[in-house]
Design a protein around this motif. Structure first.
Motif, mmCIF file in Angstrom:
data_model
loop_
_atom_site.group_PDB
_atom_site.id
_atom_site.type_symbol
_atom_site.label_atom_id
_atom_site.label_comp_id
_atom_site.label_asym_id
_atom_site.label_seq_id
_atom_site.Cartn_x
_atom_site.Cartn_y
_atom_site.Cartn_z
ATOM 1 N N THR A 118 0.743 -1.302 0.123
ATOM 2 C CA THR A 118 -0.125 -0.106 0.144
ATOM 3 C C THR A 118 0.802 1.221 -0.169
ATOM 4 O O THR A 118 1.882 1.105 0.492
ATOM 5 N N VAL A 119 0.265 2.413 -0.355
ATOM 6 C CA VAL A 119 1.000 3.436 -0.289
ATOM 7 C C VAL A 119 1.251 3.849 1.130
ATOM 8 O O VAL A 119 2.167 4.626 1.423
ATOM 9 N N THR A 120 0.407 3.595 2.033
ATOM 10 C CA THR A 120 0.717 3.937 3.486
ATOM 11 C C THR A 120 1.728 3.173 3.968
ATOM 12 O O THR A 120 2.522 4.058 4.693
ATOM 13 N N TYR A 121 2.049 2.186 3.620
ATOM 14 C CA TYR A 121 3.490 1.385 4.178
ATOM 15 C C TYR A 121 4.595 1.986 3.441
ATOM 16 O O TYR A 121 5.665 2.154 3.977
ATOM 17 N N ALA A 122 4.526 2.374 2.025
ATOM 18 C CA ALA A 122 5.590 3.017 1.366
ATOM 19 C C ALA A 122 5.889 4.390 1.967
ATOM 20 O O ALA A 122 6.955 4.572 2.130
ATOM 21 N N ILE A 123 5.080 5.201 2.057
ATOM 22 C CA ILE A 123 5.323 6.334 2.846
ATOM 23 C C ILE A 123 5.982 6.324 4.262
ATOM 24 O O ILE A 123 6.768 7.051 4.590
ATOM 25 N N TYR A 147 2.944 0.001 -4.555
ATOM 26 C CA TYR A 147 3.909 0.975 -4.260
ATOM 27 C C TYR A 147 5.236 0.299 -3.795
ATOM 28 O O TYR A 147 5.361 -0.585 -3.315
ATOM 29 N N GLY A 148 6.210 1.305 -3.997
ATOM 30 C CA GLY A 148 7.593 0.538 -3.793
ATOM 31 C C GLY A 148 8.457 2.086 -3.143
ATOM 32 O O GLY A 148 8.106 3.291 -3.377
#
Length: 71
Positions: free
Chosen positions: A9-14, A43-44
């Motif tokens: 997810t974008v949350t983990y990436a951020i 996302y990465g």
């Protein structure tokens, strides 16, 4: 060396990017529209530096890692 740590997810990436930056890494978030293989869209975290150390830091901070693309 540029490495990509794939997260779900974008949350983990951020969160991962911010943690790595606090630990002295150059890190950015990138959307994987091509899917980077078998994981579909996601996302990465693009990391420049010691990838093994970066992965250990992320694991200690409960960041879910799906895959790592070492370049």
């Amino acid at each position: 060396m540029k490495n990509i740590i794939v997260t779900g997810t974008v949350t983990y990436a951020i969160r991962g990017r911010d943690i790595l930056r606090k630990n002295g890494f150059k890190a950015t978030v990138e959307r994987n529209s091509s899917g980077l293989g078998r994981h579909g869209c996601g996302y990465g975290i693009v990391v420049i530096g010691d990838i093994d150390n970066a992965l250990e830091i992320l694991k200690m901070n409960s960041i879910k890692i799906i895959d790592v693309n070492k370049k």
